[in-house]
Write an enzyme that holds these catalytic residues in place. Structure first.
Site, PDB file in Angstrom:
ATOM      1  CE  LYS A 164     139.223 -28.931   4.388  1.00  0.00           C
ATOM      2  NZ  LYS A 164     138.311 -29.435   3.355  1.00  0.00           N
ATOM      3  CD  GLU A 168     142.638 -30.238   4.595  1.00  0.00           C
ATOM      4  OE1 GLU A 168     142.608 -30.491   3.380  1.00  0.00           O
ATOM      5  OE2 GLU A 168     141.905 -30.788   5.425  1.00  0.00           O
TER       6      GLU A 168
END
Ligand code: 13P
Length: 340
Positions: free
Chosen positions: A219, A177
């Site tokens: 993500k 992420e």
């Protein structure tokens, strides 16, 4: 064995019409959420709140996995079942946040570097024993005057790749992420440029360190106007620019992409995801969600720390889970909000 395990987990995380519920707020962050509803952040209150999120009947129709925090993966439901076991029994995969937070980046004002690599191999082994199937590491990229620097983007991308390699080594799917924050006054174009640079550095580091992209979940933030930008791009534009940026910078063999909500309202985060999926039926990867605030906000308010409100709070959460599950297939309609 590890390869098959990684492939199965990655595919299940982004199964059709399903996404991830992020409930991995660190202790300081959950305190902020509890402050907003005037609830004290004690260990038991945190457990009780996570209990209602985890034991919500029917969540498994729309939720493939939940990301837990170190404290949470060691806690249990009110009837004494460990949270990770409860999720597994319900067909929801437990995940775990493994970074130890974004700290000030030396010699770089207003920039952050995420820590947590020391001892990570051993921590991952423990989390695996506790039932974790995937792990999350969040890097923070801030937009501002002369930032982000290439140094910050590169250092974070390098750390993300090191963490991802350690995860795959033990059979845990990495959810990488790199979050480009959406709090500043920047235009959507600037967000596009910074997201592009960030993704490009990330995939080059993953490749360089031999991380298997097919067993990795990205993500990411959406390409969006900064919250303080006077001109706000509309839903169609956010959807278009985001997909364009992803197609240009994300390898097609990646297992799947999930979005963070990053402070968008619950309904807007759903509308953005839906618009991306309505207009793009032939993307190389599923586009799904891994929202924290945009899934939990209504539920947190309804709960308000009062056990008499648990059922109503769970209904509020299930509604958001369902709307986002439908948005993964481009089947969400804002009229569903009124019906609820
Ligand atoms: P938000 O959806 O609230 O941005 O949180 C998602 C998340 O897990 C950030 O790391």
């Amino acid at each position: 064995m590890t390869t098959m395990e990684l492939e199965t987990t990655a595919k299940m995380m982004v199964a059709e019409g399903k996404g991830i519920l992020a409930i991995d707020e660190s202790t300081p962050t959950i305190k902020k959420r509890f402050d907003s509803i005037n609830v004290e952040s004690t260990e038991e209150n945190r457990r009780a709140y996570r209990d209602l999120l985890i034991t919500n009947p029917d969540s498994n129709k729309y939720i493939s996995g939940m990301i837990l925090y170190d404290e949470t993966i060691r806690q249990s439901t009110s009837d004494g079942t460990p949270f990770a076991k409860k999720l597994t029994n319900d067909g929801i995969m437990p995940g775990i946040k493994v970074d130890t937070g974004a700290k000030d980046f030396a010699l770089h004002s207003n920039e952050k570097i995420t820590e947590g690599l020391d001892g990570l191999r051993e921590r991952l082994a423990e989390y695996k024993n506790l039932g974790a199937k995937f792990a999350k590491w969040r890097a923070v990229i801030t937009i501002g005057d002369k930032i982000p620097t290439n140094a910050c983007i590169d250092a974070n991308a390098h750390a993300l790749a090191r963490y991802a390699g350690l995860c795959q080594e033990i059979g845990i799917v990495p959810m990488v992420e790199p979050e480009v924050l959406m709090d500043a006054d920047n235009t959507i174009e600037r967000c596009y440029d910074i997201t592009e640079k960030t993704l490009s550095a990330l995939f080059s580091n993953l490749k360089n360190q031999d991380v298997n992209i097919a067993h990795t979940i990205l993500k990411t933030n959406m390409v969006i106007s900064g919250k303080k930008c006077p001109v706000q791009a509309n839903i169609e534009e956010v959807a278009e620019r985001t997909v364009e940026c992803l197609l240009k910078n994300v390898p097609s063999e990646l297992a799947g992409i999930v979005f963070l909500s990053g402070g968008q309202s619950a309904k807007l985060a759903t509308a953005h995801l839906n618009a991306m999926n309505v207009n793009n039926k032939d993307l190389p990867w599923p586009l799904s969600f891994s929202y924290g605030r945009a899934l939990q906000e209504p539920c947190l308010k309804i709960w308000g720390g009062n056990s008499a409100n648990i059922e109503a709070a769970q209904k509020g959460l299930l509604h958001r889970e369902k709307c986002n599950g439908l948005a993964c297939k481009g089947e969400y309609n804002s009229k569903m909000e009124d019906a609820a």
